[in-house]
Design a protein around this motif. Sequence first.
Motif, PDB file in Angstrom:
ATOM      1  N   MET A   1       0.933  -1.237   0.055  1.00 12.93           N
ATOM      2  CA  MET A   1       0.062   0.010   0.003  1.00 12.93           C
ATOM      3  C   MET A   1       0.829   1.056   0.023  1.00 12.93           C
ATOM      4  SD  MET A   1      -3.182  -0.759   2.421  1.00 12.93           S
ATOM      5  CE  MET A   1      -2.418  -1.724   3.541  1.00 12.93           C
ATOM      6  N   ALA A   2       0.321   2.254  -0.700  1.00 11.40           N
ATOM      7  CA  ALA A   2       1.328   3.396  -0.763  1.00 11.40           C
ATOM      8  C   ALA A   2       0.260   4.765  -1.037  1.00 11.40           C
ATOM      9  CB  ALA A   2       2.170   3.197  -1.805  1.00 11.40           C
ATOM     10  N   ASP A   3       0.791   5.945  -0.970  1.00 10.37           N
ATOM     11  CA  ASP A   3       0.235   6.917  -1.219  1.00 10.37           C
ATOM     12  C   ASP A   3       0.635   7.392  -2.667  1.00 10.37           C
ATOM     13  OD1 ASP A   3       2.778   7.604  -0.300  1.00 10.37           O
ATOM     14  OD2 ASP A   3       2.084   9.757   0.402  1.00 10.37           O
ATOM     15  N   ILE A   4      -0.266   8.212  -3.261  1.00 13.14           N
ATOM     16  CA  ILE A   4       0.101   8.562  -4.705  1.00 13.14           C
ATOM     17  C   ILE A   4       0.113  10.192  -4.692  1.00 13.14           C
ATOM     18  CG2 ILE A   4      -0.874   8.563  -7.162  1.00 13.14           C
ATOM     19  CD1 ILE A   4      -2.017   5.773  -6.394  1.00 13.14           C
ATOM     20  N   GLU A   5       1.236  10.568  -5.303  1.00 11.39           N
ATOM     21  CA  GLU A   5       1.155  12.057  -5.126  1.00 11.39           C
ATOM     22  C   GLU A   5       1.526  12.776  -6.822  1.00 11.39           C
ATOM     23  OE1 GLU A   5       3.602  13.668  -2.534  1.00 11.39           O
ATOM     24  OE2 GLU A   5       3.050  16.115  -3.031  1.00 11.39           O
ATOM     25  N   LEU A   6       0.525  13.080  -7.541  1.00  4.05           N
ATOM     26  CA  LEU A   6       0.715  13.965  -8.707  1.00  4.05           C
ATOM     27  C   LEU A   6       1.119  15.483  -8.255  1.00  4.05           C
ATOM     28  CD1 LEU A   6      -2.076  12.008  -9.184  1.00  4.05           C
ATOM     29  CD2 LEU A   6      -1.160  12.540 -11.450  1.00  4.05           C
ATOM     30  N   SER A   7       2.472  16.028  -8.893  1.00  5.89           N
ATOM     31  CA  SER A   7       2.513  17.296  -8.894  1.00  5.89           C
ATOM     32  C   SER A   7       2.831  17.932  -9.933  1.00  5.89           C
ATOM     33  CB  SER A   7       3.446  17.824  -7.887  1.00  5.89           C
ATOM     34  OG  SER A   7       4.440  16.599  -7.507  1.00  5.89           O
ATOM     35  N   HIS A   8       1.912  18.965 -10.192  1.00  2.00           N
ATOM     36  CA  HIS A   8       1.719  19.667 -11.593  1.00  2.00           C
ATOM     37  C   HIS A   8       2.012  18.827 -12.927  1.00  2.00           C
ATOM     38  CE1 HIS A   8       2.113  23.300  -9.018  1.00  2.00           C
ATOM     39  NE2 HIS A   8       3.167  22.509  -8.304  1.00  2.00           N
ATOM     40  N   VAL A   9       1.308  18.133 -12.763  1.00  2.00           N
ATOM     41  CA  VAL A   9       1.356  16.790 -14.043  1.00  2.00           C
ATOM     42  C   VAL A   9       0.664  17.406 -15.286  1.00  2.00           C
ATOM     43  CG1 VAL A   9       0.683  14.538 -14.794  1.00  2.00           C
ATOM     44  CG2 VAL A   9       1.747  14.798 -12.660  1.00  2.00           C
ATOM     45  N   ASP A  10       1.495  17.495 -16.330  1.00  2.00           N
ATOM     46  CA  ASP A  10       0.802  17.619 -17.848  1.00  2.00           C
ATOM     47  C   ASP A  10       0.998  16.818 -18.631  1.00  2.00           C
ATOM     48  OD1 ASP A  10       0.427  20.316 -16.950  1.00  2.00           O
ATOM     49  OD2 ASP A  10       2.110  21.282 -18.076  1.00  2.00           O
ATOM     50  N   LYS A  11      -0.022  16.396 -19.345  1.00  2.00           N
ATOM     51  CA  LYS A  11      -0.056  15.565 -20.641  1.00  2.00           C
ATOM     52  C   LYS A  11      -0.325  16.202 -21.879  1.00  2.00           C
ATOM     53  CE  LYS A  11       0.310  11.880 -22.894  1.00  2.00           C
ATOM     54  NZ  LYS A  11       1.392  11.018 -22.961  1.00  2.00           N
ATOM     55  N   VAL A  12       0.267  16.305 -22.992  1.00  2.00           N
ATOM     56  CA  VAL A  12       0.165  16.755 -24.146  1.00  2.00           C
ATOM     57  C   VAL A  12       0.349  15.504 -25.186  1.00  2.00           C
ATOM     58  CG1 VAL A  12       0.466  18.649 -26.053  1.00  2.00           C
ATOM     59  CG2 VAL A  12       1.092  18.831 -23.585  1.00  2.00           C
ATOM     60  N   ASP A  56       3.048   8.348 -21.015  1.00  2.00           N
ATOM     61  CA  ASP A  56       4.096   9.202 -20.632  1.00  2.00           C
ATOM     62  C   ASP A  56       3.676  10.387 -19.925  1.00  2.00           C
ATOM     63  OD1 ASP A  56       6.056   7.243 -21.445  1.00  2.00           O
ATOM     64  OD2 ASP A  56       6.234   8.277 -23.184  1.00  2.00           O
ATOM     65  N   ILE A  57       4.258  10.895 -19.018  1.00  2.00           N
ATOM     66  CA  ILE A  57       4.022  12.053 -18.270  1.00  2.00           C
ATOM     67  C   ILE A  57       4.729  13.315 -19.091  1.00  2.00           C
ATOM     68  CG2 ILE A  57       4.073  13.638 -16.180  1.00  2.00           C
ATOM     69  CD1 ILE A  57       3.717  10.826 -14.939  1.00  2.00           C
ATOM     70  N   THR A  58       4.388  14.096 -19.634  1.00  2.00           N
ATOM     71  CA  THR A  58       4.807  15.328 -20.575  1.00  2.00           C
ATOM     72  C   THR A  58       5.625  16.037 -19.561  1.00  2.00           C
ATOM     73  OG1 THR A  58       2.875  15.247 -22.113  1.00  2.00           O
ATOM     74  CG2 THR A  58       4.624  17.003 -22.197  1.00  2.00           C
ATOM     75  N   GLU A  59       5.065  16.605 -18.382  1.00  2.00           N
ATOM     76  CA  GLU A  59       5.609  17.498 -17.438  1.00  2.00           C
ATOM     77  C   GLU A  59       5.123  17.244 -16.109  1.00  2.00           C
ATOM     78  OE1 GLU A  59       8.383  19.883 -17.655  1.00  2.00           O
ATOM     79  OE2 GLU A  59       7.508  19.970 -19.359  1.00  2.00           O
ATOM     80  N   GLY A  60       6.000  17.415 -15.010  1.00  2.00           N
ATOM     81  CA  GLY A  60       5.635  17.150 -13.766  1.00  2.00           C
ATOM     82  C   GLY A  60       5.996  16.033 -13.095  1.00  2.00           C
ATOM     83  N   GLU A  61       5.808  15.654 -11.811  1.00  2.00           N
ATOM     84  CA  GLU A  61       6.236  14.369 -11.262  1.00  2.00           C
ATOM     85  C   GLU A  61       5.072  13.735 -10.697  1.00  2.00           C
ATOM     86  OE1 GLU A  61      10.115  14.965  -9.014  1.00  2.00           O
ATOM     87  OE2 GLU A  61       8.770  15.039  -7.624  1.00  2.00           O
ATOM     88  N   LEU A  62       5.389  12.418 -10.611  1.00  2.00           N
ATOM     89  CA  LEU A  62       4.340  11.370 -10.256  1.00  2.00           C
ATOM     90  C   LEU A  62       5.042  10.577  -9.012  1.00  2.00           C
ATOM     91  CD1 LEU A  62       1.679   9.750 -10.143  1.00  2.00           C
ATOM     92  CD2 LEU A  62       2.734   8.449 -11.692  1.00  2.00           C
ATOM     93  N   ARG A  63       4.674  10.424  -7.669  1.00  2.00           N
ATOM     94  CA  ARG A  63       5.249   9.631  -6.741  1.00  2.00           C
ATOM     95  C   ARG A  63       4.193   8.555  -6.381  1.00  2.00           C
ATOM     96  NH1 ARG A  63       9.586  11.978  -3.961  1.00  2.00           N
ATOM     97  NH2 ARG A  63       9.943  14.250  -4.633  1.00  2.00           N
TER      98      ARG A  63
END
Lengths: 401, 295
Positions: A1-12, A56-63
């Motif tokens: 189990m885990a937490d999920i964090e998207l920060s300033h994620v963009d997708k183009v 794919d993530i265009t911009e930003g970070e995923l944890r």
Amino acid sequence: MADIELSHVDKVYEGAEAPAVRDLSLKIADGEFMVLVGPSGCGKTTALRMVAGLEDITEGELRIGGRVVNDVPPQGRNISFVFQNYALFPHMTVYDNMAFGLKLAKVDKATRDKRVRETARMLGLDEYLNRKPRALSGGQRQRVAMGRAIVREPQAYLMDEPLSNLDAKLRVSMRAELARLQRDLNVTTIYVTHDQTEAMTMGDRIAIIRRGQLQQAGAPTELFYKPKNLFVAEFIGSPSINLVESSLRADGDSLYADVAGQPLLIDPEALSERPALRGYAGKRLIIGIRPQDFEVGVAGTRRRGCQVEAKVELVEALGTETNVHFCVNAPPVITDEVLELAADLGKDEATRVERKARAGRNEFIARVDPKTQVRNGDTITLAVDTAQMHFFDPETGQAIR
Amino acid sequence: MTSVAAPAGGAQGKQARSRSSTIIYVSTGTVLSILFLLPLVWAVLRSFMQPSDITAAPSARAFGHLTVANYSGLITGSIHILRYVGNSVLVAGGTAVLTAVLATLAGYGLGRTRFRFRGSNVVFALILVTLMVPFQAILTPLFLELSFLHLLDNWLGLILFYSTFNLPFGVFVMRNSFMAAPSELEEAAYCEGAKVLTTLRTVLLPLVMPGVATTMLYAFLFAWTEFLGALTFITSINRLTLPVALLNVETGTFGQVNYGFLIAGAVIAMVPCAVLYVALQRFYVTGITAGGVKG
Ligand SMILES: Nc1ncnc2c1ncn2[C@@H]1O[C@H](COP(=O)(O)OP(=O)(O)O)[C@@H](O)[C@H]1O
Ligand SMILES: [Mg+2]
């Protein structure tokens, strides 16, 4: 189990002009049931697929669990994805479908067998373990898809409209079952739907997305009572919120909102919670009143200025509630938000809104006590809970706070 | 097919129409089957006749003297037909397998959007263009090339040659097969932890099996019946494939023209093709992906 964090994620998407997801920041706590909701095409699936690693993530970070996974392929993320069309392996039995991931994870045969059988029992699939997916009903296939997700005990479940292919009745019962299951297993879940009822009933928290952008994230009640903008207010709640254009008039310390020629006194407490409202005195704004904030008849204790006269056009007695439709002598509120949501509901709804706009008729719905005797054509007095009114800027659509 | 008459309407009219269309369907099918089967049946029958009867005008008398002499002669005599059958099975089988493996991998790469790269459509178009080149036109350069590679008079050389000319069609078939397989299945496998090749083997391959069967059958039949290349590239008598060996029967390298042997040889040549076709037929059964996706 885990937490999920998207920060300033963009997708183009390649070749696309506008980004499908724009500056999405969202934190999903360990064990939380997060629902992503919004009209179709708003980018929910795209967001979910980025979390899964399928896009794919265009911009930003995923944890996930604190680890940055932008460049980790889906195989390395230890998540389960439930597809809208289930994506069961057609040439494998139910058992093999469920055992597939465990086999790849090199779980020994005895443990594997135990876990598959346990999960199958939990989902009521024990009888079907040797069947191929094509020999199952829609509901059973849905369960197998769930089973395949659960059996591996992943860090998170990602579900893309998993109930949308079921018929209405089954959808309601599966909704409750799925929510209960998630609570029992306590695995972090991101659930995508475009059905606001599903979102409200299932989610610990809901994130509302429009045109790739997060509008508001919060508990269902928070979104319902404190929508940040017109879109959220309009999206959440059924029947949807009544909107009317209005102007504010100051009278000493009090503010009155003009609703179709009838002045409504704005609750002083609501006013003190929204200091910006005073700045709108003499200006136009949009007022929202939820159907359940009306009440038939006026209790004597109520203050003056909390009631409207209404000529009843239609009474829908649904048993547990009664919806009273009445006409309001004001033009309908047709904003981008309203049109977008109507279009999402289908062609009929879109043409209905268009017709309303052309006729210049604004229709309200009041949800009243089913015991009240109201008939078509009656003129009734409705009390308005003015403490629950919503105020929006007509230009930006933002709630006035 | 044009409808016979305006239907009277109602269940009766419908029934009548479906019955008449069944009759048309069955009779057309029967006529066509007879048309196609007659030469085969004729060949099989003649292969059991004595050489003197074969060249004579057909007569009932010939059927009274049926014999397996042609077959036993071919098999046990100096011709050793079974050796050439073996050679051909090896070459055609090798071609079928090699073509199927390469076409599957290429089709996977070109057919899935996830592997798209700049110019992948151009690559595919170039592969298709080679379909337009008849290999007979480039026999000389091919001969030189195989000679340079020391693959003349060699089964591997022949297999490579056959595979090369079957790959365009194979890649075309496999690319389309992969394009038709729902991408969610592949993605589901990825999420379950399967790597790319594992996914191909365990999840996608069963779905594209009809394509693989088509490719194999096509390549096998091509290699089984190909003549000119085999004649050009294989020089040792022992390494000949069946079509060339049969020609030798005809032109009398092994002696005088023996029509009995020739027809029996042709019948023997048909058998593996029929066997392969029947063996692969179950993959053509539709509905392989049924139930996997969609409610
Ligand atoms: N593979 C793709 N390539 C290009 N555009 C895409 C692709 N997938 C989705 N889109 C676009 O991105 C937007 C968001 O799509 P999606 O995430 O599927 O929406 P939702 O799931 O909310 O209905 C849409 O405008 C859609 O047309
Ligand atoms: Mg979607």
